[in-house]
Design an enzyme around this catalytic site. Structure first.
Site, mmCIF file in Angstrom:
data_model
loop_
_atom_site.group_PDB
_atom_site.id
_atom_site.type_symbol
_atom_site.label_atom_id
_atom_site.label_comp_id
_atom_site.label_asym_id
_atom_site.label_seq_id
_atom_site.Cartn_x
_atom_site.Cartn_y
_atom_site.Cartn_z
ATOM 1 N N ILE A 16 0.852 -1.204 0.000
ATOM 2 C CA ILE A 16 0.000 0.000 0.000
ATOM 3 C C ILE A 16 0.882 1.245 0.000
ATOM 4 O O ILE A 16 1.692 1.451 0.889
ATOM 5 C CB ILE A 16 -0.932 0.038 1.236
ATOM 6 C CG1 ILE A 16 -1.870 -1.160 1.252
ATOM 7 C CG2 ILE A 16 -1.742 1.347 1.223
ATOM 8 C CD1 ILE A 16 -2.786 -1.215 2.472
ATOM 9 N N HIS A 17 0.695 2.071 -1.005
ATOM 10 C CA HIS A 17 1.387 3.362 -1.144
ATOM 11 C C HIS A 17 0.446 4.250 -1.955
ATOM 12 O O HIS A 17 -0.688 3.857 -2.236
ATOM 13 C CB HIS A 17 2.740 3.169 -1.843
ATOM 14 C CG HIS A 17 2.593 2.515 -3.176
ATOM 15 N ND1 HIS A 17 2.439 3.231 -4.341
ATOM 16 C CD2 HIS A 17 2.484 1.213 -3.508
ATOM 17 C CE1 HIS A 17 2.277 2.377 -5.344
ATOM 18 N NE2 HIS A 17 2.297 1.154 -4.869
ATOM 19 N N GLY A 18 0.861 5.414 -2.342
ATOM 20 C CA GLY A 18 -0.022 6.366 -3.016
ATOM 21 C C GLY A 18 -0.797 5.822 -4.199
ATOM 22 O O GLY A 18 -2.010 5.984 -4.285
#
Length: 159
Positions: A16-18
């Site tokens: 999970i990241h931008g």
């Protein structure tokens, strides 16, 4: 219960990241990001960092590969699930464990020793390609696509 409402499964070593949290979540209309990763399922610090990146209206879960296999079929019908894993092997384990996947988004596989870069964000070795071949042989569509508005590339072009 019925089949879980899995919208998409993405391979991304960053989990999970931008891009996952905002771009893909909004595009899919997901309300649950499920990270299936043995290491992260036991690491509260990594989970907390990923929770900060996740949209407020999207729940997160961090399961080991086996726990995902064991409980995915108990998902409620209203859960719109976006599964994120780190490697193609993780996807294969889920599929072989009975998780009903139809499409895999190959988003980010970092370059490392022994891998060859096939797109700007995806590097693979022979093992990765063999796993993708097994997945496509099971009629699972495997598409390289960084973001939703980019035209995807079928992994079969690289076999």
């Amino acid at each position: 219960m019925g089949e879980p409402n899995i919208l998409l499964t993405r391979i991304d070593n960053r989990l999970i990241h931008g891009q996952v949290a905002v771009t893909w979540s909004n595009h899919l209309g997901t309300n649950l990001i499920l990270v299936a990763n043995d290491e992260v399922s036991k690491d509260q610090v990594q989970q907390s960092l990923m929770d900060m990146a996740a949209p407020e209206n999207v729940q997160t879960r961090y399961f080991s590969i086996q726990k995902c296999i064991d409980i995915i079929h108990k998902a409620a019908p209203h859960q719109k699930i976006f599964i994120v894993v780190r490697t193609p092997e993780d996807v294969l384990k889920l599929v072989e464990g009975g998780v009903p996947l139809k499409k895999v988004n190959i988003g980010n596989m970092h370059f490392s020793e022994g891998k060859k870069q096939i797109t700007s964000t995806v590097s693979v070795d022979e093992n990765d390609l063999n796993v993708f071949k097994k997945l496509t042989d099971k009629n699972i569509e495997c598409i390289i696509q960084r973001v939703p508005d980019e035209i995807g590339k079928d992994i079969k072009k690289f076999f």
